[in-house]
Design a protein around this motif. Sequence first.
Motif, mmCIF file in Angstrom:
data_model
loop_
_atom_site.group_PDB
_atom_site.id
_atom_site.type_symbol
_atom_site.label_atom_id
_atom_site.label_comp_id
_atom_site.label_asym_id
_atom_site.label_seq_id
_atom_site.Cartn_x
_atom_site.Cartn_y
_atom_site.Cartn_z
ATOM 1 N N GLY A 1 -2.229 1.047 -0.391
ATOM 2 C CA GLY A 1 -3.528 0.651 0.149
ATOM 3 C C GLY A 1 -3.363 0.064 1.536
ATOM 4 N N PRO A 2 -4.472 -0.332 2.141
ATOM 5 C CA PRO A 2 -4.393 -0.901 3.487
ATOM 6 C C PRO A 2 -3.527 -2.165 3.525
ATOM 7 C CG PRO A 2 -6.669 -0.452 2.878
ATOM 8 C CD PRO A 2 -5.853 -0.256 1.649
ATOM 9 N N ASP A 3 -2.871 -2.359 4.634
ATOM 10 C CA ASP A 3 -2.055 -3.548 4.877
ATOM 11 C C ASP A 3 -2.925 -4.800 4.640
ATOM 12 O OD1 ASP A 3 -0.629 -5.622 5.967
ATOM 13 O OD2 ASP A 3 -0.091 -4.568 7.814
ATOM 14 N N PRO A 4 -2.477 -5.741 3.790
ATOM 15 C CA PRO A 4 -3.279 -6.949 3.527
ATOM 16 C C PRO A 4 -3.655 -7.704 4.809
ATOM 17 C CG PRO A 4 -1.449 -6.816 1.993
ATOM 18 C CD PRO A 4 -1.240 -5.708 2.991
ATOM 19 N N GLU A 5 -2.811 -7.606 5.803
ATOM 20 C CA GLU A 5 -3.095 -8.263 7.085
ATOM 21 C C GLU A 5 -4.368 -7.666 7.718
ATOM 22 O OE1 GLU A 5 -1.561 -10.995 10.116
ATOM 23 O OE2 GLU A 5 -1.009 -10.652 8.037
ATOM 24 N N ILE A 6 -4.497 -6.353 7.627
ATOM 25 C CA ILE A 6 -5.691 -5.674 8.161
ATOM 26 C C ILE A 6 -6.918 -6.090 7.351
ATOM 27 C CG2 ILE A 6 -6.840 -3.415 8.349
ATOM 28 C CD1 ILE A 6 -4.239 -2.236 9.285
ATOM 29 N N TYR B 1 -7.342 -8.790 5.736
ATOM 30 C CA TYR B 1 -7.665 -10.180 6.077
ATOM 31 C C TYR B 1 -8.519 -10.222 7.354
ATOM 32 C CZ TYR B 1 -7.225 -14.989 7.631
ATOM 33 O OH TYR B 1 -7.515 -16.255 8.071
ATOM 34 N N HIS B 2 -8.110 -9.423 8.346
ATOM 35 C CA HIS B 2 -8.837 -9.442 9.623
ATOM 36 C C HIS B 2 -10.246 -8.885 9.500
ATOM 37 C CE1 HIS B 2 -5.997 -11.105 12.373
ATOM 38 N NE2 HIS B 2 -5.036 -10.352 11.877
ATOM 39 N N LEU B 3 -10.405 -7.822 8.686
ATOM 40 C CA LEU B 3 -11.741 -7.205 8.669
ATOM 41 C C LEU B 3 -12.719 -7.891 7.715
ATOM 42 C CD1 LEU B 3 -12.199 -5.167 6.020
ATOM 43 C CD2 LEU B 3 -10.752 -3.644 7.329
#
Lengths: 283, 71
Positions: free
Chosen positions: A263-268, A270-272
Amino acid sequence: MKKSTTQTIFESTEGMTPECKEALRYLLLACADTKLLLGYHYGEWTFGPPEIEAAVAFCSLCQSELGHVRLLHALLTKHYKDDPEKLVESAKPEEFANISYLDNEIKSWPDIVAVNYVVDLAVTTLLLSMRNSSFKPLHMSLEKMLEEERYHIHHGQGWFRTLSKKSAETKQAIQKSAQNALVKVVEWFGPPDSEYDRVLVQAGIKSESSSEILDKYLSELGNLAASLGVDLGLSKANGTWRLNTTFEWDSWDPKTRRLTKTGPDPEILYHLRGSKNKVFKLS
Amino acid sequence: MDQDQVYEVFARKTHQETLQHVGSLNASDDELAKVYAWTMYDEEKWVEMCVIPRKSVIQVTHDSKIPLWGN
């Protein structure tokens, strides 16, 4: 695939078979998740493009993708009682059904051009197959999306052409980025004979099967790339473009449209996500 | 490679108005010029918008001289 001549028009999901209703939900979620991540990456690339015009264009592309997410989430809310808040804010990364090329930061200009052309065009080609959908609420929302997507395609194509022609170095770079993106797109389209896909075509939700849409999409990409001497990892046989990479579809999940639990990077994420700023919400 | 070239952008808000020059932009081809015009000059709901490569514009006056034969 054969379609009945008298097609039922669905004003809502009532009257659909449970299989069709579920397949449609999965499809709407996959399009919404992909557009959410497209919007995020386009937004990031409002800064950093090689020219100011492209920066403004990405800002605009970001806005329209987020608008499309809202339209798709509105359909999911009304017809499935889904909560958009949950779909974005609290879903686990491995529950997202976006094209996995968008999972990580898009770090280079050729990579974002591949996103804009290869990835964005895939979702638009899929949506195009629902332009005359028997699910009326979707049909009503699509015209606005498809009108705006015309500009996305022109922008992606324009830069794909430019990088393919500028120098051997830029051509190699866009070729590599586009190849990587294309493998992920074909994974997202899924196996050619999925039951989930068949019920949607039978109900007239989509006018074409996933493989027919993929053929159309690969033909668009393959022909342009061939005219520019760019190798996308495709071969043409009997007038049809096929990806050279083959997949074992056994582990393909029709909900996430992925072969693996990624899945999408958790960091991404978090940002969105806006929930971290909930304390500042006005009401 | 297609080199960037300058395009002039014209638009009007109603069919009763004449086209007005609203700005210019750089683009490597006509398709990109259309996208850039649409995204950069989106402050109004235009009923018509078009782009013209600046190289296609034929100068009538040069250096403020009256456009007469011999100038």
